[in-house]
Design a protein around this motif. Structure first.
Motif, PDB file in Angstrom:
ATOM      1  N   ALA A   1       0.853  -1.191   0.000  1.00 27.58           N
ATOM      2  CA  ALA A   1       0.000   0.000   0.000  1.00 27.58           C
ATOM      3  C   ALA A   1       0.890   1.242   0.000  1.00 27.58           C
ATOM      4  N   GLU A   2       0.686   2.129  -0.960  1.00 29.62           N
ATOM      5  CA  GLU A   2       1.523   3.327  -1.096  1.00 29.62           C
ATOM      6  C   GLU A   2       1.207   4.319   0.017  1.00 29.62           C
ATOM      7  N   SER A   3       2.243   4.855   0.644  1.00 31.27           N
ATOM      8  CA  SER A   3       2.047   5.793   1.751  1.00 31.27           C
ATOM      9  C   SER A   3       1.974   7.226   1.254  1.00 31.27           C
ATOM     10  N   ILE A   4       1.467   8.094   2.111  1.00 32.69           N
ATOM     11  CA  ILE A   4       1.380   9.522   1.774  1.00 32.69           C
ATOM     12  C   ILE A   4       2.774  10.123   1.606  1.00 32.69           C
ATOM     13  N   PHE A   5       3.783   9.510   2.207  1.00 32.55           N
ATOM     14  CA  PHE A   5       5.160   9.992   2.053  1.00 32.55           C
ATOM     15  C   PHE A   5       5.684   9.668   0.655  1.00 32.55           C
ATOM     16  N   GLU A   6       5.307   8.501   0.144  1.00 31.50           N
ATOM     17  CA  GLU A   6       5.688   8.160  -1.228  1.00 31.50           C
ATOM     18  C   GLU A   6       4.995   9.086  -2.222  1.00 31.50           C
TER      19      GLU A   6
ATOM     20  N   GLU B   1       6.812  12.530  -2.098  1.00 33.16           N
ATOM     21  CA  GLU B   1       8.081  12.537  -2.825  1.00 33.16           C
ATOM     22  C   GLU B   1       7.854  12.567  -4.333  1.00 33.16           C
ATOM     23  N   LYS B   2       6.871  11.830  -4.801  1.00 33.77           N
ATOM     24  CA  LYS B   2       6.572  11.820  -6.235  1.00 33.77           C
ATOM     25  C   LYS B   2       6.093  13.186  -6.717  1.00 33.77           C
ATOM     26  N   ALA B   3       5.430  13.921  -5.821  1.00 29.67           N
ATOM     27  CA  ALA B   3       4.909  15.241  -6.186  1.00 29.67           C
ATOM     28  C   ALA B   3       5.927  16.355  -5.999  1.00 29.67           C
ATOM     29  N   GLY B   4       7.133  16.002  -5.555  1.00 29.55           N
ATOM     30  CA  GLY B   4       8.183  17.001  -5.414  1.00 29.55           C
ATOM     31  C   GLY B   4       8.260  17.674  -4.061  1.00 29.55           C
ATOM     32  N   LEU B   5       7.514  17.177  -3.082  1.00 29.49           N
ATOM     33  CA  LEU B   5       7.587  17.731  -1.728  1.00 29.49           C
ATOM     34  C   LEU B   5       8.760  17.106  -0.976  1.00 29.49           C
ATOM     35  N   SER B   6       9.155  17.730   0.112  1.00 34.65           N
ATOM     36  CA  SER B   6      10.145  17.144   1.008  1.00 34.65           C
ATOM     37  C   SER B   6       9.427  16.287   2.053  1.00 34.65           C
ATOM     38  N   THR B   7      10.142  15.326   2.599  1.00 35.47           N
ATOM     39  CA  THR B   7       9.541  14.414   3.580  1.00 35.47           C
ATOM     40  C   THR B   7      10.487  14.177   4.750  1.00 35.47           C
ATOM     41  N   GLY B   8       9.901  13.873   5.901  1.00 34.95           N
ATOM     42  CA  GLY B   8      10.709  13.593   7.070  1.00 34.95           C
ATOM     43  C   GLY B   8       9.987  12.690   8.052  1.00 34.95           C
ATOM     44  N   ILE B   9      10.764  11.918   8.800  1.00 32.87           N
ATOM     45  CA  ILE B   9      10.223  11.085   9.878  1.00 32.87           C
ATOM     46  C   ILE B   9      11.106  11.249  11.111  1.00 32.87           C
TER      47      ILE B   9
ATOM     48  N   TRP C   1      15.024   3.193  -0.284  1.00 30.14           N
ATOM     49  CA  TRP C   1      13.732   3.799  -0.651  1.00 30.14           C
ATOM     50  C   TRP C   1      13.867   4.578  -1.947  1.00 30.14           C
ATOM     51  N   SER C   2      13.013   4.268  -2.896  1.00 26.50           N
ATOM     52  CA  SER C   2      13.161   4.835  -4.241  1.00 26.50           C
ATOM     53  C   SER C   2      12.233   6.000  -4.527  1.00 26.50           C
ATOM     54  N   ALA C   3      11.431   6.403  -3.560  1.00 25.51           N
ATOM     55  CA  ALA C   3      10.492   7.505  -3.800  1.00 25.51           C
ATOM     56  C   ALA C   3      11.240   8.836  -3.899  1.00 25.51           C
ATOM     57  N   GLY C   4      11.052   9.552  -4.989  1.00 28.22           N
ATOM     58  CA  GLY C   4      11.703  10.852  -5.159  1.00 28.22           C
ATOM     59  C   GLY C   4      13.200  10.767  -4.941  1.00 28.22           C
ATOM     60  N   ASN C   5      13.710  11.695  -4.143  1.00 25.11           N
ATOM     61  CA  ASN C   5      15.124  11.636  -3.783  1.00 25.11           C
ATOM     62  C   ASN C   5      15.303  11.217  -2.330  1.00 25.11           C
ATOM     63  N   GLY C   6      14.318  10.488  -1.813  1.00 25.97           N
ATOM     64  CA  GLY C   6      14.414   9.956  -0.456  1.00 25.97           C
ATOM     65  C   GLY C   6      14.029  10.977   0.602  1.00 25.97           C
TER      66      GLY C   6
END
Length: 504
Positions: free
Chosen positions: A152-157, A160-168, A216-221
């Motif tokens: 199941a694809e997460s909101i973080f994936e 990243e695909k949409a060009g936003l930054s992500t953090g945990i 992790w391959s989503a965006g640039n991680g």
């Protein structure tokens, strides 16, 4: 710099406020302080206007094990710790996040959940099985082959695909159930390093959770990863930097920390507070921090750590500084993971201290963003069995004695339905000369479970503010949290626009 938007009241709201005030002019209790404060609260709520703009940023606070009794007890505990009235005290999120709902935490296969599928519900929008992360209910627990096609694809994936930054961020191991739900897909939550993979998992090519984070391959991680769990990223041949007599856990020879460093030449890896404090967020595009071999210290014990650890509030502030540089926005998860662990130990004092630390982190986050364009959600994955009971007087220490039972022995205000606080074949202890407010005191329990108290199955609270936060109302399914975050941020359509080359 935080930006504020002036609140304009609608004519209807002003009229309602005037009607309410006029209707109460003749009441004899109108000068009573409780009456006046409640009237002011009414006027404040009448003035609230739903925010229907797009959420540029999304911050999800997950207070692991944060039950309703934990909320009430932490509110009193924090107030009493400051020498003010605890009962009327207000924690940061109670003040800043006005929209509240109840979340149903059952999973596809269980009345009482663990953190893995509940975190999955919040990050992917589906309910799954206890013990599984980032997969649908079609998976079979501990069966690697069954997870193929059930991811199941997460909101973080999506972010990243949409060009936003992500953090945990987590005070637990970053490979633990809740933070892992941001990036991992696994049929068993305990597969945190290759050393814990089953033979079947190895044969069928399943990756351990730590490896999934680095690969992790989503965006640039992820732009920010901060937490514990260092041993899952280091090989057995590598000595731990904080404990020379300890080594990593990995048996495959991979040094995932070194791999991360090679992947991000614009990044900073840190393992202690000195290095963390030295990070310049303006010059750092990727930040990776692993502050303990396993979980980070409880807030009450953090000062004793010889390597030094940042607080949850400090990690949150630094993360937002790094993430906010992206004009497209960011998605961030902040987990107060050790509330849960303290409850499992039957140790209410540490659970409450970590809850207060989470409230401080929420305040830092709110102060660093524009609340008009940031959806902030604070909730729990599940509850615990702690209860508040008896008839203690106002201002009685929340960790104190509530009264005396029919057996003539004192009992505490806080207790657990099960856990280490009860001993097999032993009578209820006499607490007459016991300091129940001591940090190490274990609250009494009804059912003896020597190793660990269990989770509770009751609903937990959702607090929210920002764009579309008003959708959190009533009693809702836990997986609605994902859907509100995705709708508010318009991430599915933004991903489509990104992949088709459409203008954002």
């Amino acid at each position: 710099m935080k930006r504020f938007t002036k609140l304009f009241l609608s004519g209807a709201s002003v009229a309602l406020m005037a009607q309410a005030a006029n209707a109460q002019q003749a009441l004899p209790q109108q000068t009573d302080s409780y009456f006046v404060s409640a009237q002011q609260e009414l006027f404040s709520k009448l003035a609230e206007q739903p925010n229907t703009g797009r959420a540029k940023n999304v911050i999800l606070f997950v207070l692991d094990g944060f039950s309703i009794p934990t909320l009430t007890a932490a509110r009193i505990y924090e107030g009493q710790s400051r020498g003010v009235d605890g009962e009327s005290n207000v924690l940061s999120f109670e003040k800043l996040l006005p929209y509240v709902a109840l979340s149903k935490t059952y999973t596809h296969d269980s009345q009482v959940a663990d953190s893995a599928p509940t975190a999955t519900a919040m990050t992917t929008g589906v309910k799954s099985l206890n013990g599984t992360i980032g997969v649908t209910q079609k998976v079979t627990l501990e069966n690697c082959a069954s997870q193929k096609g059930a991811e199941a694809e997460s909101i973080f994936e999506l972010a990243e695909k949409a060009g936003l930054s992500t953090g945990i961020i987590s005070t637990a191991r970053i490979t633990h159930a809740t933070p892992a739900a941001a990036y991992a897909h696994t049929a068993f939550r305990d597969w945190e390093s290759d050393a814990t993979l089953s033979e079947e998992a190895k044969q069928n090519g399943c990756k351990d959770i730590a490896a999934q984070l680095i690969d992790w391959s989503a965006g640039n991680g992820f732009e920010v990863v901060l937490g514990g769990g260092r041993s899952n990223f280091l090989p057995e041949s590598a000595a731990d930097p904080e404990a020379a007599d300890k080594t990593g856990a990995r048996k495959d020879g991979r040094n995932l920390v070194d791999e991360w460093k090679a992947k991000y030449n614009d990044g900073a890896y840190v393992w202690n507070k000195t290095e963390f404090d030295a990070v310049d967020a303006e010059k750092t595009e990727h930040l990776f921090g692993l502050f303990e071999r396993s979980h980070m210290q409880y807030e009450a014990d953090r000062a004793k750590d010889k390597g030094g650890e940042p607080s949850l509030a400090e990690m949150t502030g630094k993360a937002i500084d790094v993430l906010s540089k992206n004009k497209e926005g960011f998605v961030l998860m902040v987990e107060a993971g050790r509330i849960d662990h303290a409850h499992h130990a039957g140790n209410a004092a540490r659970a409450l201290a970590d809850t207060v630390a989470a409230a401080q982190a929420l305040q830092v986050a709110y102060d660093k963003v524009n609340p008009q364009e940031t959806l902030i959600v604070l909730t729990a994955d599940h509850s615990h069995t702690m209860t508040i009971n008896g008839y203690p007087k106002r201002n009685n220490p929340i960790l104190g004695i509530a009264g005396t039972g029919d057996d003539k022995k004192p009992y505490t205000t806080l207790s657990y339905a099960n856990g280490p606080g009860a001993k097999l074949d032993e009578p209820r202890p006499d607490l007459t000369n016991v300091d129940t407010t001591d940090l190490d005191f274990l609250q009494p329990a009804l059912v003896p479970l020597g190793e660990s108290e269990t989770h509770g199955g009751d609903d937990v609270a959702i607090f929210a503010a920002g764009p579309w936060a008003h959708l959190f109302r009533g009693v809702v399914e836990q997986n609605l949290i994902y859907h509100v975050m995705a709708y508010a941020s318009q991430l599915p359509s933004r991903v489509k626009a990104e992949t088709t080359g459409a203008v954002k």
